[in-house]
Design a protein around this motif. Structure first.
Motif, short mmCIF file in Angstrom:
data_model
loop_
_atom_site.label_atom_id
_atom_site.label_comp_id
_atom_site.label_asym_id
_atom_site.label_seq_id
_atom_site.Cartn_x
_atom_site.Cartn_y
_atom_site.Cartn_z
N LYS A 115 0.71 -1.24 -0.10
CA LYS A 115 -0.07 0.04 -0.15
C LYS A 115 1.10 1.13 0.03
O LYS A 115 1.96 1.04 0.53
CB LYS A 115 -0.67 -0.07 1.54
CG LYS A 115 -1.87 -1.16 1.37
CD LYS A 115 -2.75 -0.86 2.39
CE LYS A 115 -3.94 -2.00 2.70
NZ LYS A 115 -4.76 -1.63 3.85
N PHE A 116 0.45 2.40 -0.60
CA PHE A 116 1.03 3.62 -0.69
C PHE A 116 1.63 4.08 0.77
O PHE A 116 2.59 4.52 1.05
CB PHE A 116 0.60 4.54 -1.72
CG PHE A 116 1.21 5.83 -1.69
CD1 PHE A 116 2.16 5.77 -2.33
CD2 PHE A 116 0.77 6.94 -0.69
CE1 PHE A 116 3.05 7.33 -2.50
CE2 PHE A 116 1.48 8.22 -0.91
CZ PHE A 116 2.64 8.07 -1.57
N SER A 117 0.34 3.74 1.56
CA SER A 117 0.52 4.41 2.92
C SER A 117 1.78 3.76 3.93
O SER A 117 2.59 4.31 4.59
CB SER A 117 -0.70 4.28 3.84
OG SER A 117 -1.01 2.84 3.66
N LEU A 152 4.47 2.55 2.11
CA LEU A 152 5.77 3.14 1.47
C LEU A 152 5.92 4.70 1.93
O LEU A 152 7.14 4.94 2.06
CB LEU A 152 5.54 3.10 -0.04
CG LEU A 152 5.28 1.58 -0.64
CD1 LEU A 152 4.86 2.01 -2.38
CD2 LEU A 152 6.56 1.00 -0.76
N GLN A 153 4.88 5.25 2.10
CA GLN A 153 4.98 6.51 2.73
C GLN A 153 5.72 6.70 3.94
O GLN A 153 6.57 7.47 4.10
CB GLN A 153 3.82 7.34 2.57
CG GLN A 153 3.68 8.80 2.84
CD GLN A 153 2.33 9.64 2.58
OE1 GLN A 153 1.54 8.74 2.67
NE2 GLN A 153 2.53 10.91 2.48
N GLN A 186 8.07 13.22 2.42
CA GLN A 186 6.52 13.06 3.03
C GLN A 186 5.71 14.40 2.51
O GLN A 186 4.58 14.39 2.34
CB GLN A 186 6.39 12.45 4.30
CG GLN A 186 6.64 11.07 4.30
CD GLN A 186 6.53 10.58 5.72
OE1 GLN A 186 5.77 11.23 6.76
NE2 GLN A 186 7.19 9.53 6.01
N THR A 208 -0.36 16.49 -3.04
CA THR A 208 -1.64 16.01 -3.11
C THR A 208 -2.58 17.01 -2.95
O THR A 208 -3.85 17.06 -3.59
CB THR A 208 -1.57 14.88 -2.24
OG1 THR A 208 -0.59 14.01 -2.51
CG2 THR A 208 -2.95 14.17 -1.95
#
Length: 130
Positions: free
Chosen positions: A4-6, A8-9, A17, A24
């Motif tokens: 999930k991107f979360s 990876l973030q 970040q 975004t």
């Protein structure tokens, strides 16, 4: 397996970040032409009539990512508005780059009305007090 991107973030550097969050936010506040038209409760067909083009031309304009400035000016004018173009810089300076063609008719310099000289025998000129 895909992550999930979360997830990876959370592994990104804090400055990266912040950059992602800023980008975004900027993307979420961008209004697309279709959304603009719909928010004004105007159909593609009625906008096409206002601009004297085919409805398909409106659909094509709304789906493009890159428009000529003149096309954008006409699109906004067809919706009943006028386009304002401003350049802003990190040092908080801003510059108005709005083309003359984008200004509403009422914003164009007004023509001076010629004044007729007051008549010498005007009733108020005889009754003036010093």
């Amino acid at each position: 397996m895909a992550k999930k991107f979360s997830e990876l973030q959370t592994q990104m550097r804090p400055d990266a970040q912040r950059q992602v969050q800023a980008k975004t936010a900027a993307l979420q506040t961008t209004i697309k032409l279709r959304e603009l038209r719909k928010s004004l409760c105007i159909t593609q067909a009625s906008l096409a009539r206002n601009l004297r083009v085919q409805q398909a031309a409106i659909s094509k304009m709304e789906s493009r990512d890159d428009l000529l400035l003149s096309s954008l000016i006409e699109f906004v004018r067809g919706l009943g508005g006028h386009l304002v173009l401003t350049a802003s810089f990190p040092d908080d300076r801003t510059f108005d780059l709005t083309p003359q063609a984008a200004l509403p008719l009422s914003a164009e310099p007004a023509r001076r009305k010629s004044r007729k000289p007051a008549a010498a025998n005007h009733p108020t000129s005889a009754t003036r007090r010093p």
